[in-house]
Design a protein around this motif. Structure first.
Motif, PDB file in Angstrom:
ATOM      1  N   THR A 161       7.105  -2.307 -11.281  1.00 44.19           N
ATOM      2  CA  THR A 161       5.864  -3.043 -11.447  1.00 44.19           C
ATOM      3  C   THR A 161       4.779  -2.041 -11.823  1.00 44.19           C
ATOM      4  OG1 THR A 161       4.381  -4.629 -10.384  1.00 44.19           O
ATOM      5  CG2 THR A 161       5.324  -2.920  -8.977  1.00 44.19           C
ATOM      6  N   THR A 162       3.539  -2.437 -11.762  1.00 39.51           N
ATOM      7  CA  THR A 162       2.450  -1.524 -12.103  1.00 39.51           C
ATOM      8  C   THR A 162       1.435  -1.460 -10.969  1.00 39.51           C
ATOM      9  OG1 THR A 162       1.234  -3.283 -13.222  1.00 39.51           O
ATOM     10  CG2 THR A 162       2.649  -1.887 -14.596  1.00 39.51           C
ATOM     11  N   VAL A 163       0.683  -0.387 -10.962  1.00 42.49           N
ATOM     12  CA  VAL A 163      -0.366  -0.182  -9.971  1.00 42.49           C
ATOM     13  C   VAL A 163      -1.523  -1.134 -10.277  1.00 42.49           C
ATOM     14  CG1 VAL A 163      -2.096   1.484  -9.167  1.00 42.49           C
ATOM     15  CG2 VAL A 163       0.262   2.217  -9.569  1.00 42.49           C
ATOM     16  N   HIS A 186      -3.939   5.533 -12.128  1.00 42.21           N
ATOM     17  CA  HIS A 186      -4.917   4.521 -12.497  1.00 42.21           C
ATOM     18  C   HIS A 186      -4.213   3.176 -12.556  1.00 42.21           C
ATOM     19  CE1 HIS A 186      -3.122   4.706 -16.506  1.00 42.21           C
ATOM     20  NE2 HIS A 186      -3.197   6.017 -16.392  1.00 42.21           N
ATOM     21  N   ALA A 187      -4.987   2.126 -12.619  1.00 48.32           N
ATOM     22  CA  ALA A 187      -4.408   0.789 -12.715  1.00 48.32           C
ATOM     23  C   ALA A 187      -3.546   0.707 -13.973  1.00 48.32           C
ATOM     24  CB  ALA A 187      -5.514  -0.262 -12.763  1.00 48.32           C
ATOM     25  N   LEU A 227       0.870  -1.173   0.000  1.00 47.49           N
ATOM     26  CA  LEU A 227       0.000   0.000   0.000  1.00 47.49           C
ATOM     27  C   LEU A 227       0.904   1.218   0.000  1.00 47.49           C
ATOM     28  CD1 LEU A 227      -2.719  -1.000   2.612  1.00 47.49           C
ATOM     29  CD2 LEU A 227      -2.905  -0.992   0.130  1.00 47.49           C
ATOM     30  N   VAL A 228       0.810   2.006  -1.038  1.00 46.13           N
ATOM     31  CA  VAL A 228       1.643   3.196  -1.176  1.00 46.13           C
ATOM     32  C   VAL A 228       0.751   4.410  -0.950  1.00 46.13           C
ATOM     33  CG1 VAL A 228       3.140   4.521  -2.705  1.00 46.13           C
ATOM     34  CG2 VAL A 228       3.150   2.021  -2.816  1.00 46.13           C
ATOM     35  N   VAL A 278      -2.575   3.713  -3.125  1.00 46.36           N
ATOM     36  CA  VAL A 278      -2.300   2.941  -4.328  1.00 46.36           C
ATOM     37  C   VAL A 278      -1.878   1.551  -3.876  1.00 46.36           C
ATOM     38  CG1 VAL A 278      -0.756   2.752  -6.301  1.00 46.36           C
ATOM     39  CG2 VAL A 278      -1.568   4.997  -5.596  1.00 46.36           C
ATOM     40  N   SER A 279      -2.528   0.523  -4.398  1.00 54.79           N
ATOM     41  CA  SER A 279      -2.136  -0.844  -4.039  1.00 54.79           C
ATOM     42  C   SER A 279      -1.397  -1.485  -5.202  1.00 54.79           C
ATOM     43  CB  SER A 279      -3.348  -1.676  -3.634  1.00 54.79           C
ATOM     44  OG  SER A 279      -4.202  -1.860  -4.724  1.00 54.79           O
ATOM     45  N   VAL A 280      -0.340  -2.200  -4.841  1.00 58.24           N
ATOM     46  CA  VAL A 280       0.509  -2.865  -5.822  1.00 58.24           C
ATOM     47  C   VAL A 280       0.679  -4.309  -5.370  1.00 58.24           C
ATOM     48  CG1 VAL A 280       2.777  -2.900  -6.905  1.00 58.24           C
ATOM     49  CG2 VAL A 280       1.741  -0.718  -6.279  1.00 58.24           C
TER      50      VAL A 280
END
Length: 194
Positions: free
Chosen positions: A116-118, A98-99, A84-85, A152-154
């Motif tokens: 990586t990506t969101v 956005h994702a 969690l950022v 933002v979750s990754v």
């Protein structure tokens, strides 16, 4: 008696007059110097073109925490680590998160960085107290968050599946757009979302 003969021959006089009539240009530089100057001018024009049309990514820093998230997969509950950022939210500028947005993560203070990506962006902006209550009660997360933030979750993937990563601090650089090289050089960067 002697006939009067000209002091100079006719051909010598004509040559002298012709040589005086020619336009004589001063030699300002030798040909290799001209070639060097044209090369430098071409390189300067190329650099300005790259600076005008080239784009560089713009990042915003955020910090966060690794938590275990339980998901149901094929009828079984599986613990997946996610980061969690907490990205600072500026009310004047809506961040285009956005994702699929690229993010550079570093887990721990000396961990290796990876890109990586969101996965998901929470639509609401939360205060530090709300973040503390919702995501990390009793942890040191509140010291990292100084103002309203977007969450933002990754998803971290199987490499981080061990329980040892839960609670680890995360430093992140989230790409929020791009700007031209020229404007980034002079500090008047205006974001262009991608």
């Amino acid at each position: 008696m002697s006939s009067r003969s000209p002091l100079f021959r006719q051909q010598a006089l004509e040559y002298y007059v012709q040589s005086r009539e020619k336009a004589i240009l001063p030699r300002l530089a030798r040909p290799p110097v001209f070639l060097l100057l044209w090369t430098l001018l071409s390189l300067a024009a190329l650099a300005m073109t790259v600076a005008w049309f080239g784009r560089v990514p713009v990042y915003i820093s955020g910090s966060g925490i690794v938590i275990e998230h339980t998901i149901i997969q094929n009828g079984q509950s599986v613990n997946m680590p996610i980061a969690l950022v907490f990205v600072p939210a500026a009310p004047a500028h809506a961040l285009p998160l956005h994702a699929g947005t690229p993010v550079l993560l570093q887990i721990g203070t000396q961990g290796q960085s990876f890109t990586t990506t969101v996965d998901e962006v929470e639509p609401a902006v939360l205060s530090p107290d709300e973040i503390q209550k919702r995501y990390a009660p009793g942890s040191r997360v509140s010291s990292m968050i100084t103002g309203p933030s977007m969450i933002v979750s990754v998803q971290l993937g199987p490499a981080f599946a061990s329980q040892g990563y839960a609670g680890s601090l995360v430093n992140a650089q989230v790409q929020v757009g791009s700007t031209s090289v020229l404007s980034s050089l002079f500090g008047s960067a205006q974001l262009a979302g991608e």
